[in-house]
Design an enzyme around this catalytic site. Structure first.
Site, PDB file in Angstrom:
ATOM      1  N   ARG A  79      36.891 120.831  57.800  1.00 13.77           N
ATOM      2  CA  ARG A  79      36.187 120.805  56.850  1.00 13.77           C
ATOM      3  C   ARG A  79      35.685 119.190  56.483  1.00 13.77           C
ATOM      4  O   ARG A  79      34.633 118.720  55.626  1.00 13.77           O
ATOM      5  CB  ARG A  79      36.403 121.075  55.663  1.00 13.77           C
ATOM      6  CG  ARG A  79      37.524 120.850  55.112  1.00 13.77           C
ATOM      7  CD  ARG A  79      37.766 121.461  53.214  1.00 13.77           C
ATOM      8  NE  ARG A  79      39.323 121.220  53.306  1.00 13.77           N
ATOM      9  CZ  ARG A  79      40.690 121.491  53.682  1.00 13.77           C
ATOM     10  NH1 ARG A  79      40.436 122.590  54.532  1.00 13.77           N
ATOM     11  NH2 ARG A  79      41.646 120.859  52.993  1.00 13.77           N
TER      12      ARG A  79
ATOM     13  N   HIS B 191      60.756 107.189  52.914  1.00 20.79           N
ATOM     14  CA  HIS B 191      60.303 105.790  53.474  1.00 20.79           C
ATOM     15  C   HIS B 191      61.991 104.565  52.437  1.00 20.79           C
ATOM     16  O   HIS B 191      61.761 103.889  52.748  1.00 20.79           O
ATOM     17  CB  HIS B 191      59.266 105.380  53.095  1.00 20.79           C
ATOM     18  CG  HIS B 191      59.092 104.832  51.853  1.00 20.79           C
ATOM     19  ND1 HIS B 191      58.624 106.331  50.964  1.00 20.79           N
ATOM     20  CD2 HIS B 191      58.764 103.860  51.356  1.00 20.79           C
ATOM     21  CE1 HIS B 191      57.840 105.690  50.084  1.00 20.79           C
ATOM     22  NE2 HIS B 191      57.819 104.404  49.623  1.00 20.79           N
TER      23      HIS B 191
ATOM     24  N   LYS C  16      63.928 100.808  54.431  1.00 25.07           N
ATOM     25  CA  LYS C  16      63.640  99.992  53.407  1.00 25.07           C
ATOM     26  C   LYS C  16      64.665  98.532  53.386  1.00 25.07           C
ATOM     27  O   LYS C  16      66.015  99.527  53.823  1.00 25.07           O
ATOM     28  CB  LYS C  16      63.852  99.792  51.908  1.00 25.07           C
ATOM     29  CG  LYS C  16      62.207 100.840  51.351  1.00 25.07           C
ATOM     30  CD  LYS C  16      62.761 100.800  49.682  1.00 25.07           C
ATOM     31  CE  LYS C  16      61.075 101.260  48.532  1.00 25.07           C
ATOM     32  NZ  LYS C  16      59.865 100.103  48.252  1.00 25.07           N
TER      33      LYS C  16
ATOM     34  N   GLU D 281      57.929 102.512  37.506  1.00 20.32           N
ATOM     35  CA  GLU D 281      56.538 102.598  37.955  1.00 20.32           C
ATOM     36  C   GLU D 281      55.664 101.953  36.985  1.00 20.32           C
ATOM     37  O   GLU D 281      55.412 102.462  35.891  1.00 20.32           O
ATOM     38  CB  GLU D 281      55.898 103.606  38.612  1.00 20.32           C
ATOM     39  CG  GLU D 281      56.985 103.739  40.148  1.00 20.32           C
ATOM     40  CD  GLU D 281      55.929 104.436  41.101  1.00 20.32           C
ATOM     41  OE1 GLU D 281      55.794 104.511  42.293  1.00 20.32           O
ATOM     42  OE2 GLU D 281      55.894 105.739  40.712  1.00 20.32           O
TER      43      GLU D 281
ATOM     44  N   ASP E  98      58.996 114.352  43.548  1.00 22.22           N
ATOM     45  CA  ASP E  98      58.380 113.098  44.280  1.00 22.22           C
ATOM     46  C   ASP E  98      59.364 112.319  44.152  1.00 22.22           C
ATOM     47  O   ASP E  98      58.910 111.296  45.491  1.00 22.22           O
ATOM     48  CB  ASP E  98      57.101 112.778  43.693  1.00 22.22           C
ATOM     49  CG  ASP E  98      56.122 111.288  43.964  1.00 22.22           C
ATOM     50  OD1 ASP E  98      56.046 111.426  45.059  1.00 22.22           O
ATOM     51  OD2 ASP E  98      55.476 111.148  43.909  1.00 22.22           O
TER      52      ASP E  98
ATOM     53  N   HIS F 100      63.514 110.540  47.667  1.00 23.54           N
ATOM     54  CA  HIS F 100      63.864 108.131  47.090  1.00 23.54           C
ATOM     55  C   HIS F 100      65.491 108.118  46.245  1.00 23.54           C
ATOM     56  O   HIS F 100      66.223 107.810  46.852  1.00 23.54           O
ATOM     57  CB  HIS F 100      63.178 107.866  46.981  1.00 23.54           C
ATOM     58  CG  HIS F 100      61.657 107.706  47.381  1.00 23.54           C
ATOM     59  ND1 HIS F 100      61.184 107.852  48.593  1.00 23.54           N
ATOM     60  CD2 HIS F 100      60.400 107.950  46.761  1.00 23.54           C
ATOM     61  CE1 HIS F 100      60.334 108.290  49.392  1.00 23.54           C
ATOM     62  NE2 HIS F 100      59.734 108.079  48.035  1.00 23.54           N
TER      63      HIS F 100
ATOM     64  N   LYS G 128      55.638 107.380  35.445  1.00 22.07           N
ATOM     65  CA  LYS G 128      54.776 106.297  36.109  1.00 22.07           C
ATOM     66  C   LYS G 128      54.556 106.154  34.746  1.00 22.07           C
ATOM     67  O   LYS G 128      54.427 106.165  33.666  1.00 22.07           O
ATOM     68  CB  LYS G 128      53.890 107.579  36.478  1.00 22.07           C
ATOM     69  CG  LYS G 128      53.247 108.586  37.914  1.00 22.07           C
ATOM     70  CD  LYS G 128      53.677 107.023  39.240  1.00 22.07           C
ATOM     71  CE  LYS G 128      53.711 108.076  40.885  1.00 22.07           C
ATOM     72  NZ  LYS G 128      53.530 107.394  41.588  1.00 22.07           N
TER      73      LYS G 128
END
Ligand code: BG6
Length: 490
Positions: free
Chosen positions: A49, A178, A182, A216, A235, A240, A326
């Site tokens: 799609r 990830h 680092k 953040e 998240d 992390h 956030k």
């Protein structure tokens, strides 16, 4: 350094946010750095799609690299990178276009290139993509990179591990986080284990508390679809922050090879005390429920602060304070180890503002490019014995040739091509983290609102770790000449 064998890399979720911000720019940077194999092809994939033509995918990659890449899409390296890109849609009931694109890519390379699948798709889609790879001959001898969060709780992580291991044996599974790629997180291993200066103090006898703080300034960035079902704990924290905690808290491994390194890190996760709801503050920024794609009565947390403990010989009784969210006041990635106070009997200790400086601190800023500082007390010049805070600091920026530096995803995709699992997470480690999270997930405390641009819901966040403060020194103070906090939150 060893060069990877020729590869066909398949990006599932090729038009998504992660591919756009990190994967396509990162792959191109690897090409510019000469770290991709001589022969490589990159096949983008999405469900039918949202399929696109090869030309449209190349244009999409160009935009992504131009907007988010360190290396700009021009010159001969870009031309050959662009030529390596193709597209093949895949649905579980019709993987045909992807199969055709992978075969065409392999034929164009000749020989028998290796396959690497990167699942940059929401966690809910992992199972069906893996199933499809297993039902076709695509999985063959391939390796697979699976994104975080790995599952949503212990039961789903176990099911996912079973699903993956039914198709890929463990040596071919690369669960990516990830942050572990680092440079400055990797440097914690060097700091701890290559120096005689820190490790002797790195334990409960000398350290009072550890803080891992990743606020953040970024908001949702159009990721409501992913974020609503995920939230800050899944998240950022269970992924992390706790992985970084593993590196900070682990015992020295016998070598940096994948097995000993991951054994030691996973033992930390096994020793995590169950996380009780009373040790957690969940927040949601005001206005989150008005974001497009967010439910008007959403209880997804955009902020999480926790007090956790690692119940082993080295760390018993030392609180670990974790915070991420956030839309906060600053974008930072900072670890602080607060050392116990010496008696200081012969020094005046009643100077205003001195109380908080009495214990030394080791501060590791692992936001790119990162720095490390030791905060201590020194004598102020003058006839009186007055103490004042002082800093010894090392900044990555400008200290080494940075040309060879790789970002997290770049380093990890390269490692996956090389088959090196050292910096990838392992099934047992992840299951231990979910197991420790179960009391919180079963009974999450209510979310508390906070103003965008603040430090989260107060006074709850400060009270959570009292009598300790959240410690976040201004980089410009520690390393004069640095630009201060990152507005982008990276
Ligand atoms: C991702 C999260 O894994 O990490 C994002 O999904 C977060 O929500 C990002 O913003 C932070 O990583 P970095 O490296 O960009 O700071």
């Amino acid at each position: 350094m060893t060069e990877p064998d020729d590869h066909v890399i398949v990006l599932f979720g090729a038009t998504g946010d992660l591919a756009k911000r990190k994967l396509l720019p990162g792959l191109f940077h690897l090409a510019v750095a000469g770290l991709l194999p001589d022969g490589y092809r990159i096949v983008g994939s999405t469900p039918a799609r949202s399929a696109m033509s090869e030309d449209a995918f190349r244009a999409h990659a160009h935009d992504a690299v131009a907007t988010f890449g360190r290396s700009k899409p021009t010159g001969p390296v870009w031309e050959s990178f662009e030529e390596s890109l193709s597209f093949g849609a895949a649905d579980p009931e019709d993987p045909g276009p992807l199969l055709a694109a992978v075969r065409a890519a392999e034929d164009s390379l000749g020989g028998r290139p290796r396959r690497l699948f990167h699942l940059a798709v929401p966690p809910s889609a992992f199972g069906s993509v893996i199933g499809m790879l297993g039902d076709t001959d695509l999985a063959g001898n391939a390796k697979v990179i699976v994104e975080k969060p790995f599952g949503t709780d212990l039961a789903s992580a176990r099911v996912l591990n079973d699903t993956i291991n039914a198709v890929f044996d463990e040596s071919r599974v690369f669960r990516i986080d990830h942050f572990l790629g680092k440079e400055s997180v990797d440097n914690i291993l060097a700091l701890r284990f290559a120096n005689g200066m820190f490790e002797p103090n790195w334990n409960r006898d000398h350290i009072r508390y550890v803080q891992i703080d990743v606020p953040e300034t970024l908001g949702l960035e159009g990721r409501a679809h992913f974020y609503e079902g995920t939230g800050a704990f899944r998240d950022m924290v269970v992924t992390h922050l706790i992985q970084v905690l593993g590196i900070v808290a682990m015992e020295p491994p016998v070598s940096l090879a994948a097995q000993p390194l991951r054994d030691e890190k996973d033992k930390v996760f096994e020793a995590l005390r169950p996380i009780e709801p009373g040790d957690v503050v969940r927040g949601q920024y005001e206005g989150y429920r008005d974001e497009p794609g967010v439910a008007p009565d959403s209880t997804t947390e955009t902020f999480a602060a926790l007090r956790v403990e690692v119940d082993n010989w080295r760390w018993a009784g030392v609180p670990f304070h974790l915070r991420s969210g956030k839309n906060l006041a600053q974008g930072r990635q900072v670890i602080t180890l607060g050392l116990r106070e010496p008696p200081l009997r012969m020094f005046p200790t009643d100077l205003p503002g001195q109380e908080k400086n009495r214990g030394n601190k080791i501060v590791i800023d692992f936001g790119d490019p990162g720095w490390i500082a030791a905060r201590f007390l020194a004598k102020e010049p003058g006839p009186a014995m007055r103490l004042a805070p002082a800093t010894m600091a090392f900044g990555y920026a400008g200290s080494f040739c940075e040309e060879n530096g790789l970002e997290g995803y770049e380093r990890l995709i390269l490692d996956a091509m090389l088959g090196d699992q050292s910096l990838f997470t392992r099934a047992d480690g992840i299951e231990h983290i979910w197991a420790a999270s179960t009391p919180l997930l079963d009974n999450p405390p209510p979310i508390q609102p906070y103003a965008p641009g603040s430090w989260g819901p107060e006074p709850a966040v400060s009270e959570l770790i009292a009598p300790y403060p959240w410690h976040l020194p201004d980089p410009a103070e520690v390393l004069p000449g640095t630009s201060g906090t990152s507005p982008a939150g990276t």
